[in-house]
Scaffold this motif. Structure first.
Motif, short mmCIF file in Angstrom:
data_model
loop_
_atom_site.label_atom_id
_atom_site.label_comp_id
_atom_site.label_asym_id
_atom_site.label_seq_id
_atom_site.Cartn_x
_atom_site.Cartn_y
_atom_site.Cartn_z
N PRO A 249 39.99 -16.63 -16.41
CA PRO A 249 38.76 -16.32 -17.14
C PRO A 249 37.51 -16.91 -16.50
O PRO A 249 36.47 -16.26 -16.46
N ASP A 250 37.60 -18.12 -15.94
CA ASP A 250 36.37 -18.69 -15.35
C ASP A 250 35.97 -17.96 -14.08
O ASP A 250 34.79 -17.89 -13.73
N GLU A 253 34.12 -15.04 -15.34
CA GLU A 253 32.77 -15.46 -15.75
C GLU A 253 31.85 -15.47 -14.55
O GLU A 253 30.73 -14.96 -14.59
N ASN A 261 32.64 -21.56 -17.77
CA ASN A 261 33.10 -22.02 -19.09
C ASN A 261 32.31 -21.43 -20.26
O ASN A 261 32.41 -21.91 -21.38
N THR A 263 32.89 -18.87 -21.93
CA THR A 263 33.77 -18.40 -23.02
C THR A 263 34.87 -19.42 -23.33
O THR A 263 35.82 -19.10 -24.04
N ARG A 264 34.77 -20.61 -22.78
CA ARG A 264 35.88 -21.57 -22.91
C ARG A 264 35.67 -22.54 -24.06
O ARG A 264 34.53 -22.91 -24.36
N ARG A 270 42.82 -17.68 -24.82
CA ARG A 270 42.72 -17.02 -23.51
C ARG A 270 42.61 -15.51 -23.69
O ARG A 270 41.84 -14.84 -23.02
N ARG A 273 39.22 -14.59 -24.61
CA ARG A 273 38.30 -14.70 -23.47
C ARG A 273 38.40 -13.45 -22.60
O ARG A 273 37.41 -12.87 -22.20
N ILE A 339 30.43 -18.00 -29.30
CA ILE A 339 30.16 -18.19 -27.86
C ILE A 339 28.65 -18.15 -27.61
O ILE A 339 28.09 -18.99 -26.91
#
Ligand code: SAH
Length: 426
Positions: A249-250, A253, A261, A263-264, A270, A273, A339
């Motif tokens: 995911p990062d 991003e 991060n 969406t972390r 996960r 995300r 978010i």
């Protein structure tokens, strides 16, 4: 024959063209049929620039609707190639001009995004409701290392756009330098395909590893080809010897232009995300279009953001240095609202963020209240409220008739209400 049958199922991108092999087309159809996701998997056919400069881009034509002679009911859309709309930072038209109908001129500006490969009638409808403005089709592969083919209907000026800096990495190799060591020379990808909401399974990556372990050197061409097909389809990257993996995911991003991060944390899974990132704007692309607002609104803007998701529009404006005075953000998913709220707090915004959950609940009365509080909107932005407006979604795809698709009309309804409230004599 194959191509003709195809036309009923999926829109055929221009790039697939008459020169495409049956195998390529078959890949394309299968992938389009299989995918229930918001975006279609496309072969990398057009990832290599075919135009070296502006001189070859003589005529700008955004899209053609073609009717087959022997079947006037079948419509296909031919998308422009290169898909650069009014230009991208590396490929600009010498002079850009377009005339907007009078009805489209003036506050508020609007900006509406949808997946380029939409089912029959979708683009016609979007344009019809938005002052007959033609969509500007742009593939984000000209802005970053990943493709994302989208159409944008908007009434912003199109001259003097500028990109966000630093420019993001434009190739996979620049984006993931560590993968270079493991990248086999027979995988010639320079760009990733569109980031979607689903990722390749562990079973698949394990199958690829064990298939490769059987060979000492390079595998035979047939094995290479089937592995490459999976890598393209699932956007797999090389992370070790014979080891491919889906994007983290990062990494998504970063490719999409969000802060690391973004969406972390905060209880976000996960899966959520991946879902939110798969549906989001590509920030650098949208920022390029919105950049013209910077000089026009030196004191900042009031933004109405519909279907805000993880805040692609908000992040783009912020990264452009356009102050967000008031943001009214309408987003159904709490995860996404959280978010955006947490990004808002972390970036020390001095304006106000007001959120609503359902666009359908945003009626005239609420809008009047909001508009009298913020004093009118400068920009109404929105995009692709659901999967059914994506050409690849075969299961829930029901064009403009479905329950979810009717959300599209909420954008037009709300924009019209905003205009009439703002233009009402005091
Ligand atoms: N442009 C956004 C993503 C748009 S995806 C971004 O940059 O992230 C469409 C969004 O519409 C999704 O986040 C979905 O949760 C939201 N949505 C769907 N139905 C909605 C409704 N009825 N009201 C408000 N938001 C809705």
């Amino acid at each position: 024959m194959m191509v003709l049958n195809l036309c009923r199922l999926v829109v055929v991108p221009f790039a697939t063209g008459p020169e495409a092999s049956i195998a390529e087309l078959t890949d394309f159809i299968c992938a389009a049929q299989l995918s229930r996701e918001a975006d279609v998997y496309l072969p990398d056919d057009d990832l290599k620039p075919r135009y070296n400069g502006v001189s070859k881009i003589k005529k700008r034509k955004f899209f053609d609707i073609c009717k087959k002679k022997n079947d006037p009911e079948t419509e296909t859309i031919r998308l422009p190639n290169p898909m650069i709309g009014f230009g991208v930072p590396s490929l600009q038209h010498e002079s850009v001009n377009r005339s907007l109908p009078n009805s489209a001129i003036g506050a508020p500006f609007f900006y509406y995004e949808n997946v380029a490969l939409a089912p029959k009638g979708v683009w016609d409808t979007i344009s019809r409701f938005l002052n007959d403005i033609e969509p500007e089709f742009v593939d984000s592969k000209y802005f970053c290392a990943t493709a994302r083919k989208r159409g944008y209907v908007q009434n912003l000026p199109v001259q003097n756009r500028f990109p966000l800096v630093p420019l993001p990495p434009l190739t996979i190799q620049q984006a993931f330098p560590l993968s270079r060591k493991w990248w086999p020379q027979w995988d010639a990808r320079e760009k990733l395909n569109c980031i979607r909401t689903a990722i390749g399974s562990a079973k698949l990556t394990e199958r690829i590893r064990s298939a490769l372990e059987r060979f000492d050197g390079d595998p035979p061409t047939s094995v290479q080809k089937s592995i490459l097909d999976e890598c393209r389809k699932w956007n797999l990257v090389w992370v070790g010897r014979n080891k491919v993996a889906p994007l983290e995911p990062d990494e998504m991003e970063m490719l999409l232009g969000f802060p690391k991060n973004h969406t972390r944390g905060g209880g976000i899974s996960r899966t959520d995300r991946y879902k939110s990132l798969g549906n989001s704007f590509q920030v650098d692309t949208v920022a390029y279009h919105l950049s013209v607002l910077k000089d026009m609104f030196p004191g900042g803007i009031n933004l109405l953001s519909l279907f805000s998701g993880i805040g692609g529009a908000e992040v783009a404006l912020h990264r452009l240095g356009i102050k967000l005075k008031n943001v009214v953000s309408v987003e159904k998913s709490k995860v996404n609202r959280d978010i955006v709220r947490s990004w808002w707090e972390q970036t020390n915004q001095t304006g106000n963020l007001i959120d609503f959950d359902d666009v359908q609940a945003l009626d005239g009365e609420r809008l009047e209240e909001v508009i009298s509080y913020v004093g009118g909107f400068d920009l109404v932005i929105g995009g692709r409220p659901c999967n059914t407006l994506a050409g690849s979604n075969r299961v829930s795809r029901d064009g403009l008739e479905g329950k979810e698709s009717s959300l599209l009309y909420d954008y037009f309804r709300i924009l019209d209400l905003v205009k009439s409230i703002m233009h009402r004599p005091a």
